[in-house]
Motif scaffolding. Structure first.
Motif, mmCIF file in Angstrom:
data_model
loop_
_atom_site.group_PDB
_atom_site.id
_atom_site.type_symbol
_atom_site.label_atom_id
_atom_site.label_comp_id
_atom_site.label_asym_id
_atom_site.label_seq_id
_atom_site.Cartn_x
_atom_site.Cartn_y
_atom_site.Cartn_z
ATOM 1 N N HIS A 33 0.817 -1.211 0.000
ATOM 2 C CA HIS A 33 0.000 0.000 0.000
ATOM 3 C C HIS A 33 0.852 1.263 0.000
ATOM 4 N N VAL A 34 0.164 2.375 -0.139
ATOM 5 C CA VAL A 34 0.868 3.657 -0.140
ATOM 6 C C VAL A 34 -0.004 4.700 0.560
ATOM 7 N N LEU B 63 -2.386 -1.575 -3.073
ATOM 8 C CA LEU B 63 -1.771 -1.896 -4.356
ATOM 9 C C LEU B 63 -1.682 -3.414 -4.479
ATOM 10 N N LYS C 124 5.615 3.236 -1.793
ATOM 11 C CA LYS C 124 4.813 2.005 -1.729
ATOM 12 C C LYS C 124 5.505 1.050 -0.769
#
Lengths: 449, 449
Positions: free
Chosen positions: B368-369, B436, B408
């Motif tokens: 994820h980010v 993501l 990320k």
């Protein structure tokens, strides 16, 4: 006149808010005249000032309480640290020696000694003038304060008085009938407040220590008899007088008695349902406490734990909490405070400690080093400076610094500084802090950050 | 046979342990036969298995509960996520569509729908076989379960039955006298358990959606009427039958009813004085709860808060806690769990969030980010791997990594991994997580650490 406050008694009767480093006298549960919360220590100091007493104040206490006293009374008092806990006689001699050899007090002057946490009216402190006068009058070695009894209590000591306030005897914890007789004869409760000329006590001290200079008394503290001042001095005096105090005087050492003196039903983040009766809630945690339909309860939530107790049962707390051997989860320090979020020991013996640390603007931690602990510091608010091995780094929000074992370090706050500290140690972490002199860090240049 | 469990109702009736992401059915306060704690969801699943029912199980729920269900039931069930909360009719149609178009279930087969949290005997599940038989018999569109009433309750719905278990009518919440009459006539409580042939319900679904394929139902979910299954299907059916269940059936939705089913007086770190009467204490915090002389109380302490309530008053909790708008301080996730230690907003609007995160061995967070959040991760125990912008780093105790906004990242645990995460964001942090695909990170080489 000089005042010596005896600050004793770490203890758990007000657990979870009181613990081994935070005695009950430091809990800010009372209110001053402006409605601000204050501790018992702060209340007594405020009352002394309010009574217009012109005296230097010395607090005699253990090392564990120094940070709390500095945090609450700043530099308004002197602190004398007892090298070990030995009872009131050695503590009072130590304080007297400090007054004589460090404060250069005139040996003819009056010293008044009292516990740090009486819950009383300002009139209590106004009797100090009369005690001083009586000491200076010279017909009594020791002048005591006597509380006018409000009922024939079986748990106090009684002072018997004759003509002109001369003390004719003592009676410890009489039964109710005897207590009533004593009261009828004008006896007063012994409040543990003593006044005497400095030279009188130092004369007694000479029997125990060769050199009565303060450093020497500190060094030979173990030679002072581990007895109470009552036993070692008061009972052996040639002449005693008593000055009466006819006002409120309470022991607020249990949750039940303390809650009676609280102005509010609750302190902190508390939601009380309307059907709560005679319930007091004190919440020092950052999560809410909700009470519904409770009766005669005291609820206290702090970093060390949560108490829910029937008010009358709250005085029986000791055996239930004395074996809780968790480290203190909250400490007030000279420079601010910290809360422990997590303290874990893993299967291989390694420990981790996660803390929220607040350093007040303008204050600094000790410059120090850990031999077995690595530490990661992340700043979440404020501004300050970190010195690591003599290198200065500016700190502001979002900065993260790893300090490895063996690295000398210390933080100063420029603005109020809040940080998260994660410490990891492979061995016992307690006591793994060597305090260094800040001057070692003072020539620190600004190193590459 | 297929079973659809309806997992609804986030809510605060079991506050502080239940919150918007942790519904009451996930609290591990009950005990299985071996004395291990289990949640209501886990109990129901265990009972279905124990009853020897050969059925696939689908849980219909909201997105917020997916992580809890995966955490508690692993991959033993299918999960159908309602695109929005719309009531039981749309949810059951969605699950049926999933069974038809994804599980390729025979349209003639029986589907049994029930709430995820009935507190019942195993015999409850053994009636499923009879319900299945009756559905297959073909003389009723819907077969209901009817609970044999134990008293003339005013709060339940009653199913009136005629010959051969045919349903002749319903009566919602009658007064006590009417309820007694209904019971005398053989009426049963409506337990909200329905059985039907898959094709029957899909026929009804056709009235609302053009295409009954699962993806299409998901897409056009808003077209399904926001009504209860009772109203939209049961009341409109041509013929209904009922199968009785003559065992224990309880609603344990309040602290009072739940504590009655607890095997222990206390769960967690709790010290109870011997004078505590009818008191239950549940403590999920890492600090002790001490109860002294309490009567008829439930005490529940969790990351979100502390409840002290008279047991009978505990059902009136809602108005007192519904306006507590703190973020959830504890969340169970597919990969582990986290506790919030601190969540602060500063005067300039910046927020900080300090969490203790546990990732179970072999599990991974989403890759994820965050767009507005910087994060500092410090490992306090275990081993794992962190990928940042495609670079793989090994993680072990003492490692600290700063992940800046826009990077990320994701963590996998090799051994159970415990870490402290400090996040700092200059804007609203809620929702600032873009998930993501891990495959983006999968060609990650080992970068310089």
């Amino acid at each position: 006149m000089n005042i010596v406050l005896l600050s004793g008694g770490s203890g758990k009767r007000l657990w979870p808010l009181s613990n081994d480093v935070r005695s009950k006298q430091f809990l800010k549960l009372l209110c001053d005249e402006d409605g601000n919360h204050e501790s018992m220590v702060q209340r007594v100091y405020r009352q002394i000032v309010h009574a217009g007493i012109d005296a230097d104040i010395v607090v005699a206490t253990s090392a564990a309480q120094v940070e709390s006293i500095r945090g609450q009374l700043r530099n308004d008092v002197d602190i004398v640290v007892e090298p070990e806990r030995r009872n009131t006689f050695p503590a009072i001699v130590l304080a007297a020696s400090y007054l004589e050899s460090r404060k250069m007090m005139n040996p003819e002057e009056t010293v008044i000694v009292l516990p740090v946490d009486p819950y009383v009216d300002v009139a209590y402190f106004e009797t100090f003038g009369k005690m001083d006068e009586r000491v200076q009058q010279g017909d009594a070695d020791i002048v005591l304060m006597g509380i006018t009894p409000s009922y024939p209590s079986e748990k106090y000591g009684y002072i018997l008085q004759g003509a002109e306030g001369k003390v004719t005897g003592f009676k410890e914890k009489p039964d109710e009938a005897s207590a009533q007789k004593l009261i009828d004869q004008g006896a007063l409760w012994n409040a543990g407040v003593f006044a005497f000329k400095l030279k009188y006590l130092m004369g007694i001290a000479d029997k125990y220590v060769k050199d009565r200079d303060f450093s020497s008394v500190v060094e030979h503290y173990a030679q002072l008899k581990k007895d109470s001042f009552d036993y070692e001095v008061v009972e052996k005096a040639n002449s005693l007088a008593v000055i009466p105090y006819d006002g409120s005087w309470k022991d607020i050492g249990t949750w039940n008695t303390l809650s009676e003196e609280m102005k509010e039903q609750s302190i902190g983040d508390v939601i009380m349902g309307e059907e709560c009766v005679n319930t007091h809630v004190i919440n020092e945690l950052s999560i809410p406490v909700v009470a519904l339909g409770t009766q005669n309860l005291v609820i206290a939530a702090g970093q060390d734990g949560i108490l829910v107790s029937d008010k009358h049962k709250s005085s029986y707390i000791k055996p239930y909490v004395e074996n809780i051997d968790k480290r203190p989860m909250y400490e007030e320090r000279r420079w601010g405070e910290y809360k422990v979020y997590d303290y874990s020991q893993y299967t291989d013996g390694t420990k981790s400690l996660t803390k929220h640390v607040t350093i007040n603007a303008g204050c600094a931690q000790d410059y120090h080093v850990h031999r077995f602990k690595d530490e990661v510091i992340t700043v979440v608010n404020g501004q300050g400076e970190l010195v690591v091995d003599g290198c200065l780094m500016k700190l502001s929000r979002g900065d993260t610094v790893s300090v490895r074992r063996g690295q000398k370090h210390g933080i100063r706050a420029i603005q109020d500084l809040q940080l998260i500290s994660v410490q990891i140690s492979e061995d016992s972490t307690e006591g793994d802090t060597e305090v260094l002199d800040w001057s070692w860090a003072s020539d620190s240049g600004s190193c590459q950050n």
